[in-house]
Scaffold this motif. Structure first.
Motif, short mmCIF file in Angstrom:
data_model
loop_
_atom_site.label_atom_id
_atom_site.label_comp_id
_atom_site.label_asym_id
_atom_site.label_seq_id
_atom_site.Cartn_x
_atom_site.Cartn_y
_atom_site.Cartn_z
N LEU A 43 -12.16 -7.95 9.90
CA LEU A 43 -11.08 -8.91 10.09
C LEU A 43 -11.02 -9.34 11.55
N LEU A 44 -10.71 -10.59 11.77
CA LEU A 44 -10.45 -11.08 13.12
C LEU A 44 -8.95 -11.00 13.36
N LEU A 45 -8.52 -9.93 14.00
CA LEU A 45 -7.09 -9.72 14.22
C LEU A 45 -6.60 -10.59 15.37
N VAL A 60 -2.38 -2.27 4.66
CA VAL A 60 -2.61 -3.39 3.75
C VAL A 60 -3.39 -4.43 4.53
N SER A 61 -4.55 -4.80 4.02
CA SER A 61 -5.38 -5.81 4.67
C SER A 61 -5.33 -7.10 3.87
N ILE A 62 -5.17 -8.22 4.57
CA ILE A 62 -5.15 -9.53 3.92
C ILE A 62 -6.34 -10.30 4.45
N LYS A 63 -7.22 -10.71 3.55
CA LYS A 63 -8.45 -11.40 3.94
C LYS A 63 -8.42 -12.81 3.38
N ASP A 64 -8.83 -13.76 4.20
CA ASP A 64 -8.86 -15.18 3.83
C ASP A 64 -10.21 -15.51 3.21
N ILE A 74 -5.77 -2.21 -0.11
CA ILE A 74 -4.95 -1.06 0.29
C ILE A 74 -5.86 -0.03 0.95
N ASN A 75 -5.48 0.43 2.14
CA ASN A 75 -6.20 1.45 2.91
C ASN A 75 -7.67 1.10 3.13
N TYR A 105 -2.95 -5.52 8.28
CA TYR A 105 -4.09 -6.09 8.99
C TYR A 105 -4.40 -7.42 8.31
N SER A 106 -4.44 -8.50 9.08
CA SER A 106 -4.74 -9.80 8.47
C SER A 106 -5.64 -10.60 9.39
N ASP A 107 -6.44 -11.47 8.76
CA ASP A 107 -7.28 -12.40 9.53
C ASP A 107 -6.39 -13.32 10.33
#
Length: 136
Positions: A43-45, A60-64, A74-75, A105-107
């Motif tokens: 991810l590019l934070l 929790v990761s959110i990916k575009d 999750i994790n 965590y999100s892009d």
């Protein structure tokens, strides 16, 4: 009567066992250093100067994926989770925690609205939430 030793002690020390230990330590540190990264997704934070000292037990990761499609993980799991199942998964993981906290965590390209939806889950369940960023 002069008795002499027939065998002499070898003053050289074998370094082969020392090199074995060094290589084993090197392999150990290489393997454990790959386990330190909790974020399996690339991810590019976003960048920020403030850092939080609190530790989150769930992430929790959110990916575009483009075209207004987003996946939730999750994790750091490779397997995406549907948005409707995120709250149940988080509640299940944090039910025994004394101070429940999870991180997001999100892009950089993920709209704020998607992040706020996940933050609303924290608000409904009285959890603390951390938005992960990269240090500047």
């Amino acid at each position: 009567m002069a008795l002499r030793r027939t065998t002499k002690a070898d003053p050289n020390i074998s370094m082969s066992s020392m090199t074995d230990i060094v290589f084993l330590l090197l392999i150990f540190f290489l393997v454990t250093s790959t386990l330190v990264n909790p974020n399996a997704l690339k991810l590019l934070l976003p960048k920020s100067t403030g850092q939080v000292g609190a530790k989150a037990t769930v992430s929790v990761s959110i990916k575009d994926w483009g075209e207004d499609r987003y996946t939730y993980h999750i994790n750091g799991s490779e397997e995406p989770v549907a948005f409707g199942e995120i709250e149940d998964a988080i509640v299940g993981l944090l039910h025994a925690e004394e101070d429940p906290t999870f991180s997001i965590y999100s892009d950089e390209s993920v709209p704020v609205g998607e992040i706020v939806q996940v933050m609303n889950i924290a608000k409904r369940n009285h959890y603390k939430v951390i938005l992960a960023t990269q240090p500047e």
